[in-house]
Write a protein that holds these residues in place. Sequence first.
Motif, PDB file in Angstrom:
ATOM      1  N   ALA A  76       0.805  -1.233   0.000  1.00 40.89           N
ATOM      2  CA  ALA A  76       0.000   0.000   0.000  1.00 40.89           C
ATOM      3  C   ALA A  76       0.833   1.276   0.000  1.00 40.89           C
ATOM      4  CB  ALA A  76      -0.922   0.001   1.222  1.00 40.89           C
ATOM      5  N   SER A 116      -6.238   2.715  -7.160  1.00 44.22           N
ATOM      6  CA  SER A 116      -5.815   3.805  -6.277  1.00 44.22           C
ATOM      7  C   SER A 116      -5.972   5.153  -6.966  1.00 44.22           C
ATOM      8  CB  SER A 116      -4.342   3.632  -5.911  1.00 44.22           C
ATOM      9  OG  SER A 116      -3.868   4.799  -5.271  1.00 44.22           O
ATOM     10  N   TYR A 140       4.174   2.633  -7.900  1.00 49.31           N
ATOM     11  CA  TYR A 140       2.913   2.206  -7.264  1.00 49.31           C
ATOM     12  C   TYR A 140       1.726   2.577  -8.157  1.00 49.31           C
ATOM     13  CZ  TYR A 140      -0.980   2.220  -3.977  1.00 49.31           C
ATOM     14  OH  TYR A 140      -2.189   1.993  -3.379  1.00 49.31           O
ATOM     15  N   ASN A 169      -7.220   8.660   0.276  1.00 49.45           N
ATOM     16  CA  ASN A 169      -6.429   8.231   1.448  1.00 49.45           C
ATOM     17  C   ASN A 169      -7.314   7.618   2.533  1.00 49.45           C
ATOM     18  OD1 ASN A 169      -4.712  10.202  -0.083  1.00 49.45           O
ATOM     19  ND2 ASN A 169      -3.276   9.636   1.532  1.00 49.45           N
ATOM     20  N   GLY A 183       0.095   4.881   6.623  1.00 46.00           N
ATOM     21  CA  GLY A 183      -0.691   6.058   6.275  1.00 46.00           C
ATOM     22  C   GLY A 183      -0.455   7.171   7.294  1.00 46.00           C
ATOM     23  N   VAL A 184      -0.483   8.408   6.798  1.00 42.90           N
ATOM     24  CA  VAL A 184      -0.090   9.544   7.650  1.00 42.90           C
ATOM     25  C   VAL A 184      -0.991   9.675   8.890  1.00 42.90           C
ATOM     26  CG1 VAL A 184      -1.438  11.265   6.339  1.00 42.90           C
ATOM     27  CG2 VAL A 184       0.594  11.971   7.609  1.00 42.90           C
ATOM     28  N   THR A 199       6.471  14.456  12.140  1.00 35.76           N
ATOM     29  CA  THR A 199       7.297  14.982  11.052  1.00 35.76           C
ATOM     30  C   THR A 199       6.427  15.198   9.832  1.00 35.76           C
ATOM     31  OG1 THR A 199       9.204  13.764  11.860  1.00 35.76           O
ATOM     32  CG2 THR A 199       9.314  14.534   9.589  1.00 35.76           C
ATOM     33  N   ILE A 200       6.486  16.415   9.301  1.00 39.08           N
ATOM     34  CA  ILE A 200       5.767  16.718   8.062  1.00 39.08           C
ATOM     35  C   ILE A 200       6.781  16.780   6.925  1.00 39.08           C
ATOM     36  CG2 ILE A 200       4.555  18.551   6.813  1.00 39.08           C
ATOM     37  CD1 ILE A 200       2.875  19.036   9.214  1.00 39.08           C
ATOM     38  N   PHE A 201       6.545  15.979   5.881  1.00 41.58           N
ATOM     39  CA  PHE A 201       7.412  16.024   4.705  1.00 41.58           C
ATOM     40  C   PHE A 201       6.924  17.158   3.809  1.00 41.58           C
ATOM     41  CE2 PHE A 201       7.394  11.352   5.794  1.00 41.58           C
ATOM     42  CZ  PHE A 201       8.638  11.377   6.408  1.00 41.58           C
ATOM     43  N   GLN A 206       0.268  20.417   1.494  1.00 41.61           N
ATOM     44  CA  GLN A 206      -0.273  19.413   0.563  1.00 41.61           C
ATOM     45  C   GLN A 206      -1.631  18.964   1.096  1.00 41.61           C
ATOM     46  OE1 GLN A 206       2.395  18.883   2.687  1.00 41.61           O
ATOM     47  NE2 GLN A 206       3.091  16.757   2.552  1.00 41.61           N
ATOM     48  N   ARG A 208      -5.013  16.142   1.039  1.00 38.49           N
ATOM     49  CA  ARG A 208      -5.470  14.781   0.772  1.00 38.49           C
ATOM     50  C   ARG A 208      -6.973  14.718   1.012  1.00 38.49           C
ATOM     51  NH1 ARG A 208      -1.158  14.728  -1.059  1.00 38.49           N
ATOM     52  NH2 ARG A 208       0.494  13.148  -0.964  1.00 38.49           N
ATOM     53  N   LEU A 245      -2.265  18.889   5.413  1.00 34.89           N
ATOM     54  CA  LEU A 245      -1.642  18.139   6.517  1.00 34.89           C
ATOM     55  C   LEU A 245      -1.606  18.981   7.784  1.00 34.89           C
ATOM     56  CD1 LEU A 245       1.338  15.882   5.513  1.00 34.89           C
ATOM     57  CD2 LEU A 245      -1.074  15.402   5.709  1.00 34.89           C
ATOM     58  N   ARG A 268       8.740  13.926   0.170  1.00 39.39           N
ATOM     59  CA  ARG A 268       9.085  12.585  -0.306  1.00 39.39           C
ATOM     60  C   ARG A 268       9.152  12.557  -1.819  1.00 39.39           C
ATOM     61  NH1 ARG A 268       5.040   8.620   2.985  1.00 39.39           N
ATOM     62  NH2 ARG A 268       6.412   8.131   4.710  1.00 39.39           N
ATOM     63  N   ASP A 271       6.036  12.474  -4.204  1.00 39.15           N
ATOM     64  CA  ASP A 271       4.873  12.849  -3.406  1.00 39.15           C
ATOM     65  C   ASP A 271       3.952  13.760  -4.217  1.00 39.15           C
ATOM     66  OD1 ASP A 271       3.592  12.474  -1.007  1.00 39.15           O
ATOM     67  OD2 ASP A 271       4.440  14.260  -0.065  1.00 39.15           O
TER      68      ASP A 271
HETATM   69  C1  UD2 Z   1      -1.897   7.051  -0.077  1.00 40.40           C
HETATM   70  C2  UD2 Z   1      -1.909   5.554   0.135  1.00 40.40           C
HETATM   71  C3  UD2 Z   1      -1.648   4.834  -1.135  1.00 40.40           C
HETATM   72  C4  UD2 Z   1      -2.458   5.363  -2.316  1.00 40.40           C
HETATM   73  C5  UD2 Z   1      -2.540   6.880  -2.338  1.00 40.40           C
HETATM   74  C6  UD2 Z   1      -3.641   7.401  -3.261  1.00 40.40           C
HETATM   75  C7  UD2 Z   1      -1.139   4.760   2.351  1.00 40.40           C
HETATM   76  C8  UD2 Z   1       0.024   4.343   3.183  1.00 40.40           C
HETATM   77  N1  UD2 Z   1      -0.857   5.176   1.085  1.00 40.40           N
HETATM   78  O1  UD2 Z   1      -0.591   7.506  -0.480  1.00 40.40           O
HETATM   79  O2  UD2 Z   1      -1.906   3.444  -0.928  1.00 40.40           O
HETATM   80  O3  UD2 Z   1      -3.671   4.739  -2.438  1.00 40.40           O
HETATM   81  O4  UD2 Z   1      -2.824   7.432  -1.069  1.00 40.40           O
HETATM   82  O5  UD2 Z   1      -3.233   8.618  -3.801  1.00 40.40           O
HETATM   83  O6  UD2 Z   1      -2.271   4.747   2.768  1.00 40.40           O
HETATM   84  N2  UD2 Z   1       3.490  12.375   5.424  1.00 40.40           N
HETATM   85  C9  UD2 Z   1       4.121  13.194   6.346  1.00 40.40           C
HETATM   86  N3  UD2 Z   1       4.627  12.620   7.482  1.00 40.40           N
HETATM   87  C10 UD2 Z   1       4.555  11.288   7.731  1.00 40.40           C
HETATM   88  C11 UD2 Z   1       3.914  10.456   6.776  1.00 40.40           C
HETATM   89  C12 UD2 Z   1       3.396  11.039   5.621  1.00 40.40           C
HETATM   90  O7  UD2 Z   1       4.224  14.410   6.152  1.00 40.40           O
HETATM   91  O8  UD2 Z   1       5.033  10.841   8.791  1.00 40.40           O
HETATM   92  C13 UD2 Z   1       2.899  12.998   4.226  1.00 40.40           C
HETATM   93  C14 UD2 Z   1       3.355  12.394   2.908  1.00 40.40           C
HETATM   94  O9  UD2 Z   1       4.578  12.939   2.471  1.00 40.40           O
HETATM   95  C15 UD2 Z   1       2.171  12.772   2.001  1.00 40.40           C
HETATM   96  C16 UD2 Z   1       0.964  12.687   2.946  1.00 40.40           C
HETATM   97  O10 UD2 Z   1       1.498  12.775   4.268  1.00 40.40           O
HETATM   98  O11 UD2 Z   1       2.302  14.085   1.533  1.00 40.40           O
HETATM   99  C17 UD2 Z   1       0.197  11.400   2.819  1.00 40.40           C
HETATM  100  O12 UD2 Z   1       1.126  10.326   2.841  1.00 40.40           O
HETATM  101  P1  UD2 Z   1       0.666   8.800   3.000  1.00 40.40           P
HETATM  102  O13 UD2 Z   1       1.918   7.974   2.991  1.00 40.40           O
HETATM  103  O14 UD2 Z   1      -0.272   8.648   4.116  1.00 40.40           O
HETATM  104  O15 UD2 Z   1      -0.209   8.533   1.696  1.00 40.40           O
HETATM  105  P2  UD2 Z   1      -0.005   8.863   0.133  1.00 40.40           P
HETATM  106  O16 UD2 Z   1      -0.896  10.012  -0.190  1.00 40.40           O
HETATM  107  O17 UD2 Z   1       1.432   8.907  -0.245  1.00 40.40           O
END
Ligand code: UD2
Length: 305
Positions: A76, A116, A140, A169, A183-184, A199-201, A206, A208, A245, A268, A271
């Motif tokens: 995922a 996705s 992915y 998400n 997931g965040v 931690t915010i990347f 951004q 969601r 976020l 990331r 991202d």
């Molecule tokens: C999510 C799903 C993926 C896909 C997608 C659809 C998860 C893990 N991933 O990807 O499966 O379906 O959505 O577009 O559910 N972030 C931070 N700090 C942290 C972790 C994340 O800032 O500690 C940020 C990350 O850089 C991103 C946002 O939070 O901008 C969401 O990240 P994510 O990993 O939860 O999910 P995403 O959108 O990459």
Amino acid sequence: MAEYLVTGGCGFVGSHLAEALIAGGDRVVVLDNLSSGKRENLPPGARLVEGDVADPEAVAQAIRGCAGVYHLAGAASVAWCNENWHAGHLTNQTGTVILLETAARAGRLPVVYISSAAIYGDAGEGRVDEGRAARPLTAYGADKYGSELHGRIAWSVHGVPTVGLRPFNIYGPRQDPASAYSGVISIFHDRLARGLPVTIFGDGQQTRDFVFVEDVIRFLLAAMERAPGLAGQVFNVCTGRPTTLLDLVGTLARLHGRTPEILHAAPRLGDIRHSLGDPARAEAALGVSAGMRLDEGLSRLRDGR
Ligand code: UD2
């Protein structure tokens, strides 16, 4: 009452689905390799076949006697798939093709599979609907889009009624916060509960479209019920409401009654800046909607229900 195969049924979304099917009187076989799923997520009454979706024999064994398949097994994390390109491809795309071929051989069983929102790539700030061209930015997203193409071919060439869902998400109870790839919401919720910094990347602006897991289950069930009439199609699973976020952290802080220290790190790789879905077509075709408000969903998560 029927028996369904749920691939990835020991995982976050799959275990909620297995639970809902059993509660509705159906029988469930779960195929899971327990790489990220957990045995303890398996609901009482479900039968586990421990195996991989990329293993044709395991899939053939698990599908025996089933009336339909929910294909949720997959890696995922977008970030994990960047770092494990081939392994991610094997699970996310080859696994789907194996599953579809097995469903064809088992008598053209209906298949509802999880694609996705990542197939859209960076679509800007507006809502994206299903007519938008796919422009995945990561391995992915490419594998999920490839799975959709095979999902359509399963129908047009092999007569397997497939319906694909493109969740944005997903969050909710049982989403494992344990890895950096989680997931965040699960990560931030866990860190706030333990009084740790988050931690915010990037800059935190951004956005969601966060959708609660129980809402996603209603889309899955409706897609199976209506699969014969919707074969070959794909639908968004989203709320149509964007959250930055930083706003997410603010809402979590209010619910937990504590403001976390925020650390910033570089964005990331791959991202997406904005991800927001248009739910209209799915709502019309499937007759369900993702009604859970984010603050409500987050308080359910906090209370563990
Ligand atoms: C999510 C799903 C993926 C896909 C997608 C659809 C998860 C893990 N991933 O990807 O499966 O379906 O959505 O577009 O559910 N972030 C931070 N700090 C942290 C972790 C994340 O800032 O500690 C940020 C990350 O850089 C991103 C946002 O939070 O901008 C969401 O990240 P994510 O990993 O939860 O999910 P995403 O959108 O990459």
